[in-house]
Design a protein around this motif. Structure first.
Motif, PDB file in Angstrom:
ATOM      1  N   UNK A 164     -53.938  72.513  -0.008  1.00  0.00           N
ATOM      2  CA  UNK A 164     -54.143  72.424  -1.458  1.00  0.00           C
ATOM      3  C   UNK A 164     -53.922  71.016  -2.007  1.00  0.00           C
ATOM      4  N   UNK A 165     -52.816  70.356  -1.603  1.00  0.00           N
ATOM      5  CA  UNK A 165     -52.546  69.002  -2.118  1.00  0.00           C
ATOM      6  C   UNK A 165     -53.596  68.019  -1.633  1.00  0.00           C
ATOM      7  N   UNK A 166     -53.962  68.100  -0.358  1.00  0.00           N
ATOM      8  CA  UNK A 166     -54.980  67.194   0.159  1.00  0.00           C
ATOM      9  C   UNK A 166     -56.315  67.394  -0.555  1.00  0.00           C
ATOM     10  N   UNK A 167     -56.652  68.638  -0.877  1.00  0.00           N
ATOM     11  CA  UNK A 167     -57.927  68.886  -1.548  1.00  0.00           C
ATOM     12  C   UNK A 167     -57.978  68.209  -2.906  1.00  0.00           C
ATOM     13  N   UNK A 168     -56.832  67.992  -3.528  1.00  0.00           N
ATOM     14  CA  UNK A 168     -56.793  67.300  -4.817  1.00  0.00           C
ATOM     15  C   UNK A 168     -56.806  65.785  -4.661  1.00  0.00           C
ATOM     16  N   UNK A 169     -55.927  65.248  -3.812  1.00  0.00           N
ATOM     17  CA  UNK A 169     -55.837  63.790  -3.724  1.00  0.00           C
ATOM     18  C   UNK A 169     -57.086  63.197  -3.069  1.00  0.00           C
ATOM     19  N   UNK A 170     -57.641  63.889  -2.068  1.00  0.00           N
ATOM     20  CA  UNK A 170     -58.862  63.402  -1.420  1.00  0.00           C
ATOM     21  C   UNK A 170     -60.027  63.391  -2.406  1.00  0.00           C
ATOM     22  N   UNK A 171     -60.012  64.306  -3.381  1.00  0.00           N
ATOM     23  CA  UNK A 171     -61.112  64.422  -4.333  1.00  0.00           C
ATOM     24  C   UNK A 171     -60.851  63.690  -5.645  1.00  0.00           C
ATOM     25  N   UNK A 172     -59.968  62.715  -5.628  1.00  0.00           N
ATOM     26  CA  UNK A 172     -59.681  61.967  -6.852  1.00  0.00           C
ATOM     27  C   UNK A 172     -60.956  61.334  -7.415  1.00  0.00           C
ATOM     28  N   UNK A 173     -61.739  60.690  -6.571  1.00  0.00           N
ATOM     29  CA  UNK A 173     -62.942  60.024  -7.059  1.00  0.00           C
ATOM     30  C   UNK A 173     -64.004  61.019  -7.500  1.00  0.00           C
ATOM     31  N   UNK A 174     -64.094  62.159  -6.829  1.00  0.00           N
ATOM     32  CA  UNK A 174     -65.014  63.198  -7.284  1.00  0.00           C
ATOM     33  C   UNK A 174     -64.640  63.643  -8.698  1.00  0.00           C
ATOM     34  N   UNK A 175     -63.360  63.940  -8.912  1.00  0.00           N
ATOM     35  CA  UNK A 175     -62.909  64.348 -10.247  1.00  0.00           C
ATOM     36  C   UNK A 175     -63.155  63.242 -11.269  1.00  0.00           C
ATOM     37  N   UNK A 176     -62.947  61.999 -10.847  1.00  0.00           N
ATOM     38  CA  UNK A 176     -63.143  60.883 -11.758  1.00  0.00           C
ATOM     39  C   UNK A 176     -64.604  60.765 -12.187  1.00  0.00           C
ATOM     40  N   UNK A 177     -65.516  60.965 -11.254  1.00  0.00           N
ATOM     41  CA  UNK A 177     -66.938  60.878 -11.583  1.00  0.00           C
ATOM     42  C   UNK A 177     -67.389  62.035 -12.475  1.00  0.00           C
ATOM     43  N   UNK A 178     -66.900  63.247 -12.204  1.00  0.00           N
ATOM     44  CA  UNK A 178     -67.281  64.382 -13.040  1.00  0.00           C
ATOM     45  C   UNK A 178     -66.658  64.273 -14.432  1.00  0.00           C
ATOM     46  N   UNK A 179     -65.413  63.788 -14.502  1.00  0.00           N
ATOM     47  CA  UNK A 179     -64.804  63.546 -15.809  1.00  0.00           C
ATOM     48  C   UNK A 179     -65.569  62.453 -16.546  1.00  0.00           C
ATOM     49  N   UNK A 180     -66.053  61.459 -15.798  1.00  0.00           N
ATOM     50  CA  UNK A 180     -66.855  60.410 -16.406  1.00  0.00           C
ATOM     51  C   UNK A 180     -68.171  60.935 -16.954  1.00  0.00           C
ATOM     52  N   UNK A 181     -68.751  61.916 -16.276  1.00  0.00           N
ATOM     53  CA  UNK A 181     -69.967  62.544 -16.797  1.00  0.00           C
ATOM     54  C   UNK A 181     -69.692  63.198 -18.144  1.00  0.00           C
ATOM     55  N   UNK A 182     -68.555  63.880 -18.249  1.00  0.00           N
ATOM     56  CA  UNK A 182     -68.194  64.498 -19.531  1.00  0.00           C
ATOM     57  C   UNK A 182     -67.949  63.444 -20.598  1.00  0.00           C
TER      58      UNK A 182
END
Length: 320
Positions: A164-182
């Motif tokens: 669970x923790x790795x799935x979040x930290x590894x996907x930091x840039x994914x979350x950043x890009x999707x948040x940037x889309x919003x």
């Protein structure tokens, strides 16, 4: 680089970023987790595989590590992964965040878009996990050792303490890009047909993004169908860049104000709360308890429901 280029990930902007100069090796890892280098190198990687039914139907495959590997993964979780930063929009498995904080940004929205990642943990690949460890400063050998201890069959095992923790930290840039889309929708201004308009004197369209494990939610303050579908197209493109696919069935939902908008089990149409039928059931149980009548829940189950109600009330107040 402009917002559009950054969201869509041009070649100059690798999804995983560039590896930092290696600062930590196997000796550092051994000291950090309190185990010998020899043990970390020779640890048997053994899992027990089984399936459990999903509430939505079908089965979820669980890979449970054996006792020794589980102990090592818990040490890695606490001493290696614990202080790493996940994106603010990632709400699952993070201290101080919950299904409530995940739902709060979307309350009273005109339209809610919910999408679900297929096989989220297995599709978070060992290659990406290794690249992440390299990126934050572990050398080649230590990164390979950490990846070996935390992945199984090429991805994150659903059942390991570290996943669970790795799935979040590894996907930091994914979350950043999707948040940037919003944020891009928030910064832009559109007419009713979805055409971009000059900014003078117009109200921007506010959008929000959150992720709870494999559940992704966008919401918009204005219901413009063109924008909703554009946001979905952007999300699909960004997720594909990281090796993910979406469920295209009933798990992809667009809900408007006149429909019940549910996010991680909570209704957000008029504030964050439990579904009406659940609230009625809990009131009936509370009434039975007050009158000394038997209830169908165990004391532990009832305590869990009361705790959930308190959490919703407390975190909703903090988020206002």
């Amino acid at each position: 680089m402009g917002l559009f280029d950054w969201i869509f990930g041009r070649k100059s902007d690798s999804p995983e970023g560039r590896a930092s100069p290696a600062r930590f090796g196997m000796d550092d890892l051994a000291r950090r987790v309190g185990l010998s280098v020899q043990l970390l190198r020779s640890m048997p990687i053994a899992y027990h595989e089984f399936e459990i039914p999903k509430r939505s139907g079908g089965f979820r495959r669980i890979s449970s590590p054996d006792t020794q590997l589980k102990s090592v993964q818990r040490l890695i979780l606490g001493r290696v992964l614990g202080r790493l930063r996940a994106h603010d929009c990632a709400h699952g498995f993070e201290v101080g965040r919950s299904i409530v904080t995940n739902a709060l940004p979307h309350q009273k929205a005109a339209v809610v878009l919910k999408i679900d990642i297929r096989d989220f943990f297995p599709r978070t690949t060992a290659k990406r996990v290794n690249a992440y460890f390299r990126q934050i400063g572990w050398d080649t050998v230590a990164s390979a050792a950490l990846t070996r201890l935390c992945t199984h069959q090429g991805g994150l095992p659903q059942g390991a303490a570290t996943s669970p923790r790795l799935s979040n930290v590894v996907n930091y840039q994914l979350d950043s890009r999707l948040a940037g889309a919003a944020r891009g929708f928030r910064a832009a201004r559109f007419d009713a047909s979805g055409e971009m308009l000059p900014p003078e004197g117009l109200t921007p369209i506010a959008a929000a993004y959150t992720r709870y494990a494999d559940d992704i939610t966008f919401s918009l303050a204005t219901d413009v169908p063109y924008l909703t579908h554009s946001l979905l197209s952007i999300a699909k493109k960004v997720l594909r860049d990281y090796g993910y696919e979406l469920h295209q069935d009933r798990k992809l939902q667009i809900r408007r104000r006149y429909e019940r908008q549910m996010i991680t089990g909570l209704v957000v149409n008029d504030g964050v709360q439990l579904p009406r039928e659940t609230r009625r059931r809990l009131r009936a149980i509370r009434h039975s308890i007050a009158r000394g009548r038997p209830i169908t829940l165990t004391p532990q189950q009832w305590a869990g429901w009361e705790s959930l109600e308190r959490m919703i009330a407390s975190q909703s107040d903090q988020g206002m």
